[in-house]
Design an enzyme around this catalytic site. Structure first.
Site, short mmCIF file in Angstrom:
data_model
loop_
_atom_site.label_atom_id
_atom_site.label_comp_id
_atom_site.label_asym_id
_atom_site.label_seq_id
_atom_site.Cartn_x
_atom_site.Cartn_y
_atom_site.Cartn_z
N GLU A 1 6.21 -11.00 14.51
CA GLU A 1 5.72 -11.63 15.73
C GLU A 1 6.28 -13.04 15.89
O GLU A 1 6.63 -13.47 16.98
CB GLU A 1 4.18 -11.68 15.70
CG GLU A 1 3.57 -12.10 17.02
CD GLU A 1 2.07 -11.98 17.02
OE1 GLU A 1 1.47 -12.38 18.03
OE2 GLU A 1 1.49 -11.49 16.04
N ARG B 1 0.82 -1.22 0.00
CA ARG B 1 0.00 0.00 0.00
C ARG B 1 0.85 1.26 0.00
O ARG B 1 0.41 2.31 -0.47
CB ARG B 1 -1.00 -0.04 1.16
CG ARG B 1 -2.11 -1.07 0.90
CD ARG B 1 -3.03 -1.23 2.09
NE ARG B 1 -2.36 -1.86 3.21
CZ ARG B 1 -2.38 -3.17 3.48
NH1 ARG B 1 -3.07 -3.98 2.72
NH2 ARG B 1 -1.74 -3.65 4.51
#
Length: 179
Positions: free
Chosen positions: A99, A62
């Site tokens: 993560e 994006r």
């Protein structure tokens, strides 16, 4: 400010995506709105209009959409920062922590000339890992970071602070608490 409310209304929130407890902030609804998109580009670029930006570095994917439009508005070039293995020329990479593991983003080794004034662009900043890696790539390439701009900041995750600790001036149109 009215424009903050306008942007908040154009960003869809999807609960429990991609996993339970996460409130996903989906900017595709803002991108689909012609007036909202134009206003977002204008307000993302505005703090950097007098900074003599020579190139916008957009973070995949994006950041490409937003970065290209901001580069046009600031009348400068565009540099794609991509995931490992996606660029066709010689690259330099920067690892960043996810993560559950590590990933790498890359830029062409000749994309940023020494001293080039670069603005980093992405749609959202959460923990700041990707943005920090982008900043390190720009610096390793010899570029000077004039700042970073985003549509959404998730301040509880500390990404803007992480950039600030690197000396990067950052700007976001809206912020949402929580994850």
């Amino acid at each position: 400010m009215q424009h903050v409310q306008d942007f908040e209304n154009l960003i869809r929130t999807i609960p429990d995506y991609p996993k339970p407890g996460i409130m996903f902030r989906d900017i595709t609804t803002l991108l689909a709105d012609p007036k909202g998109l134009k206003k977002a580009i204008k307000h993302m670029a505005k703090p950097f209009e007098d900074e003599k930006v020579e190139a916008v570095a957009g973070i995949e994917a994006r950041g490409f959409i937003l970065g290209g439009a901001i580069a046009d508005r600031l009348e400068c070039g565009f540099i794609p920062i991509r995931k490992k293995g996606k660029l066709p020329w010689k690259t330099i990479g920067q690892e960043y922590t996810l993560e559950y593991g590590v990933d790498v983003i890359e830029v062409h080794e000749d994309a940023i000339a020494k001293g080039t004034r670069v603005l980093i662009v992405d749609d959202l900043i959460a923990t700041g890992g990707t943005a920090e890696a982008a900043a390190k790539l720009v610096q390793r390439s010899g570029g000077t970071i004039v700042g970073a701009t985003f549509i959404v900041d998730l301040p509880d995750l500390g990404g803007m602070q992480r950039l600030s600790d690197l000396g990067v001036v950052s700007h976001a149109l809206v912020s949402f608490g929580g994850h």
